[in-house]
Design a protein around this motif. Structure first.
Motif, PDB file in Angstrom:
ATOM      1  N   UNK A 260       0.632  -1.331  -0.038  1.00 33.82           N
ATOM      2  CA  UNK A 260       0.193   0.000   0.029  1.00 33.82           C
ATOM      3  C   UNK A 260       0.752   1.179   0.123  1.00 33.82           C
ATOM      4  N   UNK A 261       1.988   1.301   0.735  1.00 29.72           N
ATOM      5  CA  UNK A 261       2.975   2.251   0.699  1.00 29.72           C
ATOM      6  C   UNK A 261       3.325   2.641  -0.686  1.00 29.72           C
ATOM      7  N   UNK A 262       3.591   1.535  -1.421  1.00 30.57           N
ATOM      8  CA  UNK A 262       4.424   1.376  -2.772  1.00 30.57           C
ATOM      9  C   UNK A 262       3.042   2.029  -3.752  1.00 30.57           C
ATOM     10  N   UNK A 263       1.999   1.743  -3.461  1.00 29.39           N
ATOM     11  CA  UNK A 263       0.831   2.201  -4.203  1.00 29.39           C
ATOM     12  C   UNK A 263       0.674   3.993  -3.988  1.00 29.39           C
ATOM     13  N   UNK A 264       0.722   4.214  -2.804  1.00 29.38           N
ATOM     14  CA  UNK A 264       0.368   5.482  -2.655  1.00 29.38           C
ATOM     15  C   UNK A 264       1.904   6.333  -3.285  1.00 29.38           C
ATOM     16  N   UNK A 265       2.974   5.948  -3.150  1.00 25.96           N
ATOM     17  CA  UNK A 265       4.273   6.494  -3.605  1.00 25.96           C
ATOM     18  C   UNK A 265       4.106   6.438  -5.086  1.00 25.96           C
ATOM     19  N   UNK A 266       3.819   5.437  -5.822  1.00 23.06           N
ATOM     20  CA  UNK A 266       3.510   5.428  -7.359  1.00 23.06           C
ATOM     21  C   UNK A 266       2.392   6.632  -7.533  1.00 23.06           C
ATOM     22  N   UNK A 267       1.153   6.490  -6.782  1.00 22.06           N
ATOM     23  CA  UNK A 267       0.248   7.632  -7.222  1.00 22.06           C
ATOM     24  C   UNK A 267       0.833   8.891  -7.061  1.00 22.06           C
TER      25      UNK A 267
END
Lengths: 332, 354
Positions: free
Chosen positions: B49-56
């Motif tokens: 989820x951290x990765x998804x937020x960073x990518x977003x």
């Protein structure tokens, strides 16, 4: 058993010297190329309404034979006659109307159900393919089928992994009978199940046969299951049928030494009746089907073998009504 | 004794008891189905989820690059600004400062303020922060587009080879093997050098040498075998599976089997491959661009910005470090996401889905 008398006109499916060869080993180096005769000249007849049991050790070609009969494998030689019509080389398109009359139940219910499909989709699949009717008609039919196999409408939206093995096999059976086939080929349908569940599924098969007038080819290695469901049995060894006959006759008086050995190996649950010391132990293992023995395929393991057995391969010969055996020295 | 108990319980009761007994205990969520369960599993994975937020965040800020350039940096990041000045600490400072020894010029360093030259200037006096955002657009676009190309070809070839077998399988396998035989960067570099020097001119089809489609196509093609082979293997296994056999028995057409039985199972493989291939493609694009044979000016990408900062490494290392960090964060995030998806979707893990 009266259904079997003088019933040539009611033969539903007939295999005429069906063979299936697989090429194994190197495709490039001819010296390393080998041919395995998984099924070697099998001739069988299945009469409408009966259950033909096919027994044999694992690797004897019974599953391959079953798959040949539904054209999942293309046969190498021989013909398959269904309702008097040769279906061996029919195209897929021409085969489609026949598909709905021959269905199959698979050994491993976990593998034969796509894990991504809900029960509703699994059971509706044959109905959709063969254009059974409108959406609501199909829905109603799916619920009906689930009831018939002992499941309920509550299970419609569930996935295969949510069921026990026995329930999964019931789903597989519901799919197989959805189109009201004439013939169901059951390939070891209970051997993947717990013994306690086996009996229920076997009962379901018998119940359905009565209700829907099904004809079964029941493939199994478990003789007690075969004894319970089959009217007639065909015993296979190394790709060939070595003995056929009515179940009672074959079990009570086996004519082929191999059948005798198989039957003697069945454990008897009653200690008083247990055949003490009468158990026939087979010597050695099943030979490599890529290099089968000469003469009678069974002679290296047969305790009655004589010189002829090594050289001459016995043909399946009629030794009585509904009784055939491939042995030079039959036991009856 | 045993027989008396047996008689008291009917077969049906017995069946019900046994089935209730053997049916696995399941949480309600399992009934939602495969995709829902997988999504829930990814959601529970905090790193993912951290990765998804960073990518977003990266994606939205790169999409808003023109807004940043106009409203914050007040500068055109594609125009050199060798004579300009910038207000730092109340003083107008030249963007390009002459070195004290009179040799060469040094661009202005980062102001660390939300305004012009937040991350300093590059060798042309251009705003590094604004270029980083514009470069990110290109890097992410090339990464995504080449992933789409790669996966599309891989799926088509993998399914055709795995499902139909025979001569089709042989031809496709040989094609993939030939492609695979080349060292991947050697192939990318030679293709790029040839195509970027000349562009493509086939009849009415004209692709200019600075067109973004060139790096996209090159990067998309070179990784096809790496995805097509596992898909082919998976399809071959599925093709022989009992549930496909059952489908054939039911009289299903090839098309129906592909659509209903094969594709849903291949889809999870594709989903796992998507972030991993995108990460790989972004790295490849950066490498080619760093060598000058990827994205061509006037477009910028993270790779070209690293190259821009190469000769400033000793004086203004941030010019190279900033895009480098952007690449690292993006790639790590994509890989974490890929791992999480694999854990959630792995076909071998499906039996323990609940």
């Amino acid at each position: 058993m009266n259904m079997l008398t003088g019933a040539t006109g009611r033969v539903l499916l007939e295999a005429r010297s069906v063979s299936k060869r697989f090429n194994v080993g190197s495709r490039i180096v001819p010296a390393l190329r080998k041919t395995v005769h998984a099924v070697d000249g099998v001739s069988l007849q299945v009469v409408r309404g009966e259950t033909l049991g096919i027994v044999g050790e694992s690797g004897c070609g019974k599953s391959t034979l079953g798959r040949c009969l539904v054209r999942l494998h293309e046969v190498s030689e021989g013909e398959i006659i269904f309702e008097g019509r040769d279906i061996t080389r029919l195209s897929r398109r021409a085969l489609r109307p026949i598909r709905r009359k021959i269905q199959m139940v698979f050994q491993d219910p976990a593998a034969s159900l796509n894990p991504r499909h809900r029960v509703r989709d699994v059971v509706a699949e044959p109905l959709i393919i063969h254009e059974f009717g409108t959406h609501s008609e199909i829905d109603a039919r799916v619920v009906e089928l689930l009831r018939v196999v002992g499941l309920s409408a509550d299970h419609l939206e569930r996935f295969p992994h949510e069921f026990s093995g026995g329930q999964r096999q019931r789903i597989g059976i519901a799919r197989a009978i959805a189109l009201e086939p004439d013939l169901v080929i059951a390939d070891e349908p209970v051997s993947a199940l717990d013994v306690s569940v086996q009996a229920q599924v076997v009962n379901l098969f018998q119940d359905l046969q009565e209700r829907l007038g099904l004809t079964y080819i029941f493939i199994a290695h478990d003789l007690s299951v075969i004894r319970q469901v089959a009217n007639r049995v065909a015993v296979m060894y190394l790709g060939s049928v070595v003995e056929t006959g009515l179940t009672e006759a074959v079990f009570d008086h086996p004519a082929h030494p191999y059948t005798q050995a198989l039957i003697s190996a069945v454990p008897v649950p009653d200690p008083d009746r247990a055949h003490r010391g009468r158990r026939i132990l087979l010597k050695g293992d099943v030979p490599n089907p890529a290099a089968p023995p000469s003469g009678c395929r069974f002679h290296p393991r047969c305790s009655y073998a004589q010189a002829t057995c090594r050289d001459v391969r016995p043909a399946l010969t009629r030794i009585g009504p509904h009784r055939e055996v491939a042995c030079h020295f039959p036991l009856v | 004794m045993a027989s008396e108990i047996g008689a008291a319980i009917s077969d049906q009761d017995y069946a019900r008891v046994l089935d209730a007994w053997t049916a696995p205990e399941l949480p309600a969520s399992a009934a939602q189905g495969y995709w829902h369960a997988a999504l829930a599993k990814v959601r529970r994975n905090r790193a993912a989820m951290v990765a998804v937020v960073a990518l977003f965040l990266f994606l939205t800020s790169c999409v808003m690059a023109p807004l940043y350039a106009h409203l914050v940096a007040h500068i055109n990041p594609f125009k050199s600004n060798l004579d300009g000045t910038v207000l730092i600490g109340g003083k107008q400072v030249p963007v390009m400062q002459s070195a004290s020894n009179g040799l060469g010029v040094t661009p202005v360093g980062p102001t660390w303020r939300f305004g012009p030259y937040m991350l300093g200037a590059d060798g042309q006096g251009r705003d590094v922060a604004a270029r980083l955002l514009y470069g990110g657009r290109v890097s992410l676009l090339v990464g995504a587009a080449s992933t789409v190309i790669c996966l599309s070809f891989a799926v088509l070839l993998g399914i055709a080879a795995g499902f139909y077998g025979g001569i089709i399988n042989r031809v496709i396998s040989v094609m993939l093997d030939i492609l695979w035989a080349f060292p991947i960067y050697l192939l990318a570099i030679s293709l790029s050098i040839i195509l970027i020097n000349s562009g493509i001119r086939i009849g009415p089809l004209v692709v200019h040498s600075d067109d973004l489609i060139l790096p996209i196509a090159i990067i998309g093609i070179i990784y096809v075998p790496y995805v097509a082979r596992p898909i082919r293997a998976q399809v071959m296994t599925l093709r022989r599976s009992d549930f496909v056999m059952a489908s054939i028995c039911l009289g299903a057409s090839d098309l129906r089997i592909l659509r209903r039985e094969i594709l849903p199972n291949v889809a999870s493989t594709l989903i796992v491959f998507t972030p991993i291939m995108m990460a790989l493609n972004i790295i490849t694009e950066a490498s080619l661009s760093f060598l000058g044979i990827g994205v061509q000016p006037p477009s910028a990408s993270w790779g070209t910005i690293i190259r821009d900062g190469e000769h400033l490494l000793y004086t203004r290392p941030l010019v190279s470090i900033a895009p480098g960090l952007a690449i690292v964060i993006t790639v790590v995030a994509l890989n974490i996401l890929g791992d999480a998806l694999r854990d959630a979707l792995d076909p071998r893990a499906k039996l323990t889905l609940h």
